[in-house]
Design a protein around this motif. Structure first.
Motif, short mmCIF file in Angstrom:
data_model
loop_
_atom_site.label_atom_id
_atom_site.label_comp_id
_atom_site.label_asym_id
_atom_site.label_seq_id
_atom_site.Cartn_x
_atom_site.Cartn_y
_atom_site.Cartn_z
N UNK A 131 0.82 -1.22 0.00
CA UNK A 131 0.00 0.00 0.00
C UNK A 131 0.85 1.28 0.00
N UNK A 132 2.14 1.13 -0.30
CA UNK A 132 3.01 2.31 -0.33
C UNK A 132 2.56 3.22 -1.47
N UNK A 133 2.43 4.52 -1.19
CA UNK A 133 1.78 5.43 -2.14
C UNK A 133 2.52 5.69 -3.46
N UNK A 134 3.84 5.92 -3.46
CA UNK A 134 4.49 6.31 -4.72
C UNK A 134 4.26 5.30 -5.85
N UNK A 135 4.14 5.87 -7.08
CA UNK A 135 3.84 4.99 -8.23
C UNK A 135 5.09 4.55 -8.99
N UNK A 136 6.17 5.30 -8.85
CA UNK A 136 7.40 4.93 -9.56
C UNK A 136 8.61 5.39 -8.75
N UNK A 137 9.80 5.06 -9.22
CA UNK A 137 11.00 5.34 -8.42
C UNK A 137 11.22 6.86 -8.23
N UNK A 138 10.84 7.66 -9.21
CA UNK A 138 10.97 9.13 -9.07
C UNK A 138 10.12 9.62 -7.89
N UNK A 139 8.86 9.21 -7.90
CA UNK A 139 7.95 9.58 -6.81
C UNK A 139 8.44 9.00 -5.48
N UNK A 140 8.98 7.79 -5.57
CA UNK A 140 9.46 7.09 -4.36
C UNK A 140 10.53 7.90 -3.64
N UNK A 141 11.54 8.35 -4.40
CA UNK A 141 12.64 9.11 -3.80
C UNK A 141 12.10 10.40 -3.17
N UNK A 142 11.22 11.10 -3.90
CA UNK A 142 10.65 12.36 -3.39
C UNK A 142 9.84 12.10 -2.11
N UNK A 143 9.07 11.03 -2.13
CA UNK A 143 8.22 10.68 -0.98
C UNK A 143 9.06 10.33 0.25
N UNK A 144 10.11 9.54 0.03
CA UNK A 144 10.97 9.13 1.15
C UNK A 144 11.65 10.37 1.76
N UNK A 212 5.86 -10.74 -8.25
CA UNK A 212 4.87 -11.33 -9.17
C UNK A 212 3.49 -11.40 -8.50
N UNK A 213 3.46 -11.74 -7.22
CA UNK A 213 2.18 -11.81 -6.49
C UNK A 213 1.51 -10.44 -6.47
N UNK A 214 2.31 -9.39 -6.31
CA UNK A 214 1.79 -8.02 -6.26
C UNK A 214 1.24 -7.59 -7.63
N UNK A 215 1.86 -8.11 -8.67
CA UNK A 215 1.39 -7.76 -10.01
C UNK A 215 0.06 -8.44 -10.31
N UNK A 216 -0.11 -9.63 -9.76
CA UNK A 216 -1.37 -10.35 -9.97
C UNK A 216 -2.49 -9.73 -9.13
N UNK A 217 -2.11 -9.25 -7.94
CA UNK A 217 -3.10 -8.64 -7.04
C UNK A 217 -2.37 -7.55 -6.24
N UNK A 218 -2.63 -6.26 -6.56
CA UNK A 218 -1.88 -5.16 -5.94
C UNK A 218 -2.01 -5.06 -4.41
N UNK A 219 -2.92 -5.81 -3.82
CA UNK A 219 -3.01 -5.78 -2.34
C UNK A 219 -2.08 -6.84 -1.73
#
Ligand code: ASP
Length: 330
Positions: A131-144, A212-219
């Motif tokens: 459930x971590x909010x950032x959608x990609x590595x760019x957002x991830x670094x900014x969020x952290x 892979x599990x996360x890609x099949x079900x994002x939760x």
């Protein structure tokens, strides 16, 4: 006179039993110490390799998990084991960082072991709770960076690969975070699944299935943001490298080798080297490693000499980096 005769008989007996031991080796199961908890990345490599080497040796190799203090507890256990070829160790890059990270280490990687050979190199992945909010590595670094006081980074203790990767990542984004140590990243993944911690950097041998599990079900599983290799991985082709994502030159590859306590008879070491080389060609082992993003070393690196040289070079490579980061443990 009597004593002399007694001593020479004893010596003859010892010599015969050494020869017998060498000829019969391995006459009973061998213990492979994995210095982290069961179900984690080192354990995964260890169990698969144990099977492959067992086929060649005609004896079982039994994995024993001895986790704690970033792998150093298991290494110390190996150092103190009888040098008879029946206790060996699988350890990774931590063998080269521990001497700089620990002020009081119970072993010397350059003096206390026989080297059997290198075996696999494993890239790492930056992964977070689903459930971590950032959608990609760019957002991830900014969020952290923006939430550094609220977030925590889980690792497998000082000296673990996840510790080293976290250290380099925090330094690259110039953001120190609270770290939470576990005895292995099997426990770290469980904590991510339970949403008790926020993110980690862990080996693909542990994260691929959860990604892979996360890609099949994002939760479910863990959310992946980047890989630590300089090139993208064929098992995760759409995941960017940190290098291409703005952290130029960021690279961590987790090399692994097999060790025996110093003084293990040469005949046993030679058999172990042959079994490791055979194991490295075992189709089941090779496929399992490839499926998990790990690369098996070429035959010329699966030797005691190549292993010893690599270990020395890695100690020299990481010492200044760790000293500059100012991290240490007792
Ligand atoms: N290799 C460790 C394990 O198996 C984790 C680490 O080094 O970060 O759990």
């Amino acid at each position: 006179m009597k004593l002399l005769r007694h001593l020479s008989l004893l010596a003859a007996g010892l010599a015969t039993s050494t020869v017998a031991l060498a000829q019969a080796y391995p006459a009973k199961p061998i213990t492979l110490i994995v210095p982290f908890t069961a179900g984690g990345p080192t354990d995964t490599v260890g169990r698969s390799l144990a099977q492959a080497m067992s086929k060649h040796l005609g004896q079982q190799i039994v994995v024993e998990n001895v986790g704690g203090a970033g792998g150093t507890v298991g290494v110390t256990r190996t150092k103190n084991a009888a040098p008879d070829g029946y206790t060996i160790l699988l350890h990774h890059i931590g063998m080269s960082t521990a001497p700089t990270l620990y002020r009081k280490l119970q072993f010397d990687p350059l003096k206390d072991f026989e080297y059997i050979g290198l075996i696999v190199d494993t890239p790492m992945t930056i992964v977070a709770r689903s459930d971590f909010a950032p959608k990609n590595i760019g957002e991830f670094v900014a969020y952290v960076k923006a939430n550094k006081d609220k977030l925590n980074y889980a690792n497998a203790g000082v000296g673990a690969a996840s510790h080293l990767c976290g250290l380099l990542f925090m330094s690259a984004i110039e953001t120190p975070l609270t770290t939470v140590p576990f005895k292995g990243t099997a426990d770290v993944i469980n904590a991510l699944l339970g949403k008790q911690v926020d993110f980690t950097c862990d080996q693909t041998t542990n994260t691929t299935g959860q990604i892979q599990a996360n890609r099949a079900d994002p939760t479910k599983g863990v959310k992946v943001y980047a890989v630590t290799s300089l090139r993208r991985l064929s098992v995760l082709p759409d995941v960017p490298t940190l290098d291409e994502s703005g952290l130029k030159g960021f690279e961590v590859g987790v090399w692994h080798g097999i060790y025996a306590p110093k003084g293990t008879p040469k005949a046993a070491v030679d058999k172990l080297v042959a079994a490791l080389q055979a194991g490295a060609k075992d189709p089941d082992f090779v496929k399992r490693m490839a499926d998990l993003g790990a690369t098996v070393y070429p035959p010329e690196r699966i030797t005691p000499a190549a292993h010893a040289a690599h270990l020395k070079a890695e100690i020299d490579k990481w010492a200044p980096i760790i000293k500059k980061a100012g991290v240490y443990a007792d």
